[in-house]
Design a protein around this motif. Structure first.
Motif, mmCIF file in Angstrom:
data_model
loop_
_atom_site.group_PDB
_atom_site.id
_atom_site.type_symbol
_atom_site.label_atom_id
_atom_site.label_comp_id
_atom_site.label_asym_id
_atom_site.label_seq_id
_atom_site.Cartn_x
_atom_site.Cartn_y
_atom_site.Cartn_z
ATOM 1 N N LEU A 150 50.938 -82.503 -80.865
ATOM 2 C CA LEU A 150 52.279 -82.437 -80.309
ATOM 3 C C LEU A 150 53.207 -82.041 -81.438
ATOM 4 O O LEU A 150 53.256 -82.725 -82.459
ATOM 5 N N ASP A 151 53.904 -80.946 -81.272
ATOM 6 C CA ASP A 151 54.794 -80.416 -82.311
ATOM 7 C C ASP A 151 54.057 -80.263 -83.637
ATOM 8 O O ASP A 151 54.582 -80.571 -84.701
ATOM 9 N N GLY A 152 52.810 -79.815 -83.571
ATOM 10 C CA GLY A 152 52.024 -79.568 -84.774
ATOM 11 C C GLY A 152 51.407 -80.797 -85.410
ATOM 12 O O GLY A 152 50.736 -80.693 -86.429
ATOM 13 N N LYS A 153 51.614 -81.971 -84.823
ATOM 14 C CA LYS A 153 51.067 -83.205 -85.384
ATOM 15 C C LYS A 153 49.999 -83.758 -84.441
ATOM 16 O O LYS A 153 50.167 -83.739 -83.223
ATOM 17 N N GLN A 154 48.913 -84.254 -85.018
ATOM 18 C CA GLN A 154 47.836 -84.795 -84.204
ATOM 19 C C GLN A 154 48.243 -86.129 -83.596
ATOM 20 O O GLN A 154 48.822 -86.983 -84.258
ATOM 21 N N ILE A 155 47.972 -86.273 -82.306
ATOM 22 C CA ILE A 155 48.196 -87.531 -81.601
ATOM 23 C C ILE A 155 46.885 -87.938 -80.953
ATOM 24 O O ILE A 155 45.942 -87.165 -80.901
ATOM 25 N N MET A 156 46.836 -89.128 -80.449
ATOM 26 C CA MET A 156 45.674 -89.669 -79.733
ATOM 27 C C MET A 156 44.370 -89.432 -80.508
ATOM 28 O O MET A 156 43.418 -88.876 -79.999
ATOM 29 N N LYS A 157 44.348 -89.888 -81.763
ATOM 30 C CA LYS A 157 43.150 -89.749 -82.588
ATOM 31 C C LYS A 157 42.033 -90.594 -81.995
ATOM 32 O O LYS A 157 42.256 -91.690 -81.525
ATOM 33 N N ASN A 187 50.184 -90.908 -96.090
ATOM 34 C CA ASN A 187 48.738 -90.757 -96.009
ATOM 35 C C ASN A 187 48.306 -91.192 -94.616
ATOM 36 O O ASN A 187 48.243 -92.386 -94.319
ATOM 37 N N PHE A 188 48.042 -90.204 -93.754
ATOM 38 C CA PHE A 188 47.684 -90.505 -92.367
ATOM 39 C C PHE A 188 46.287 -91.116 -92.267
ATOM 40 O O PHE A 188 46.016 -91.886 -91.357
ATOM 41 N N ALA A 189 45.420 -90.797 -93.207
ATOM 42 C CA ALA A 189 44.061 -91.353 -93.174
ATOM 43 C C ALA A 189 44.077 -92.856 -93.438
ATOM 44 O O ALA A 189 43.288 -93.606 -92.860
ATOM 45 N N ASP A 190 44.983 -93.305 -94.321
ATOM 46 C CA ASP A 190 45.077 -94.728 -94.658
ATOM 47 C C ASP A 190 46.234 -95.430 -93.956
ATOM 48 O O ASP A 190 46.457 -96.620 -94.182
ATOM 49 N N ASP A 191 47.012 -94.700 -93.163
ATOM 50 C CA ASP A 191 48.206 -95.258 -92.496
ATOM 51 C C ASP A 191 49.149 -95.893 -93.504
ATOM 52 O O ASP A 191 49.575 -97.037 -93.350
ATOM 53 N N THR A 192 49.471 -95.133 -94.552
ATOM 54 C CA THR A 192 50.391 -95.638 -95.560
ATOM 55 C C THR A 192 51.537 -94.663 -95.791
ATOM 56 O O THR A 192 51.394 -93.460 -95.598
ATOM 57 N N VAL A 193 52.666 -95.224 -96.199
ATOM 58 C CA VAL A 193 53.854 -94.459 -96.550
ATOM 59 C C VAL A 193 54.273 -94.919 -97.942
ATOM 60 O O VAL A 193 54.397 -96.118 -98.190
ATOM 61 N N THR A 194 54.493 -93.974 -98.838
ATOM 62 C CA THR A 194 54.946 -94.309 -100.185
ATOM 63 C C THR A 194 56.436 -94.018 -100.266
ATOM 64 O O THR A 194 56.882 -92.920 -99.920
ATOM 65 N N VAL A 195 57.200 -95.015 -100.708
ATOM 66 C CA VAL A 195 58.656 -94.876 -100.803
ATOM 67 C C VAL A 195 59.115 -95.182 -102.224
ATOM 68 O O VAL A 195 58.411 -95.852 -102.990
ATOM 69 N N LYS A 237 56.361 -92.998 -84.243
ATOM 70 C CA LYS A 237 55.033 -93.285 -84.771
ATOM 71 C C LYS A 237 54.980 -92.807 -86.214
ATOM 72 O O LYS A 237 55.847 -92.061 -86.668
ATOM 73 N N LEU A 238 53.955 -93.192 -86.914
ATOM 74 C CA LEU A 238 53.763 -92.757 -88.289
ATOM 75 C C LEU A 238 53.768 -91.235 -88.370
ATOM 76 O O LEU A 238 54.358 -90.657 -89.275
ATOM 77 N N SER A 239 53.147 -90.566 -87.415
ATOM 78 C CA SER A 239 53.066 -89.107 -87.434
ATOM 79 C C SER A 239 54.429 -88.435 -87.256
ATOM 80 O O SER A 239 54.564 -87.248 -87.508
ATOM 81 N N ASP A 240 55.447 -89.185 -86.844
ATOM 82 C CA ASP A 240 56.800 -88.632 -86.705
ATOM 83 C C ASP A 240 57.561 -88.621 -88.030
ATOM 84 O O ASP A 240 58.608 -87.984 -88.128
#
Length: 189
Positions: A43-50, A114-122, A155-158
Motif C-alpha cells: 500500500l503506497d509502496g509499503k508492505q502490509i499484511m506480512k 528497522n522493519f525486520a526488528d520492529d525498531t525505530v531509532t531516534v 503503523k510502523l510502516s507509516d
C-alpha cells in the motif's frame, strides 16, 4: 448496497477458508479454496499484511479483511452468532495503559527504522546523531502510533526517517550503545 454485499462476501469467504465451507441460506456448502503464501501486499509502496496468505477461490485472489483492517490501523471486532456476523471498526487509536515508570521525549527525530526488528531509532531534539545520543525503540503491537493533529492511528510502516515525533518509552533500558527500550507511544508531530 452492492459494496455492502461484496464486503460480506469477502468476510464469508475469509471465514470459509478456515472452516472449508461457506454459509448461505442457513446451509453449509463445501468449496475448494487454497492458500498461497507467496503473495505480498503493498500500500503506497509499503508492505502490509506480512505473513498473511492469499485465499484463491474460483481464480480470484482474496485477502483476509481482518488483517487488512488491522494493518490500516482499525480496531476490529468480529463476533459470530447463529445467523449473522457483526463487525465494527473505528479509526480512533486505542492508547494502552502506560506504566508509571515512563520516560517522555517531547521532540525527537527518527533517524532509522528497522522493519525486520520492529525498531525505530531516534535522537532527542538538539542533539547530534552520534551513537551515544541515539535510542532504539522496540515497537510492539501495544505501541500506540498516532498523529498529533488528526489523532489517526498509524503503523510502523507509516513512519519515515527525518520526521519529528514525541516518544513515551519504558525507563528500563539496555546498557548497550545505543540503549534499547520499549516504546509505549510514538506521536508524529
Amino acid at each position: 448496497m452492492k459494496r455492502k454485499l461484496a464486503l460480506w462476501g469477502v468476510i464469508a469467504l475469509t471465514l470459509s477458508s478456515l472452516l472449508g465451507t461457506v454459509w448461505a441460506a442457513n446451509k453449509l456448502y463445501p468449496i475448494k479454496a487454497s492458500l498461497n503464501n507467496n503473495y505480498k501486499y503493498t500500500l503506497d509502496g509499503k508492505q502490509i499484511m506480512k505473513n498473511v496468505p492469499a485465499i484463491i477461490y474460483n481464480n480470484q485472489v482474496y485477502a483476509p479483511i481482518y488483517n487488512l483492517a488491522k494493518d490500516l490501523g482499525y480496531s476490529v471486532t468480529v463476533t459470530e452468532s447463529e445467523t449473522n456476523l457483526v463487525k465494527s471498526t473505528t479509526s480512533t487509536p486505542t492508547t494502552p495503559a502506560q506504566p508509571s515508570d515512563t520516560v517522555t521525549i517531547d521532540r525527537a527525530q527518527i533517524i532509522a527504522i528497522n522493519f525486520a526488528d520492529d525498531t525505530v531509532t531516534v535522537v532527542p531534539a538538539g542533539k547530534s546523531t552520534d551513537t551515544k545520543n541515539q535510542i532504539v525503540l522496540k515497537v510492539t503491537p501495544e505501541t500506540a502510533i498516532q498523529n498529533s493533529k488528526n489523532k489517526k492511528a498509524y503503523k510502523l510502516s507509516d513512519l519515515n526517517t527525518g520526521i519529528d515525533v514525541k516518544v513515551v518509552h519504558s525507563s528500563a533500558m539496555t546498557k548497550s550503545i545505543p540503549p534499547q527500550t520499549t516504546a509505549y507511544s510514538i506521536t508524529i508531530l
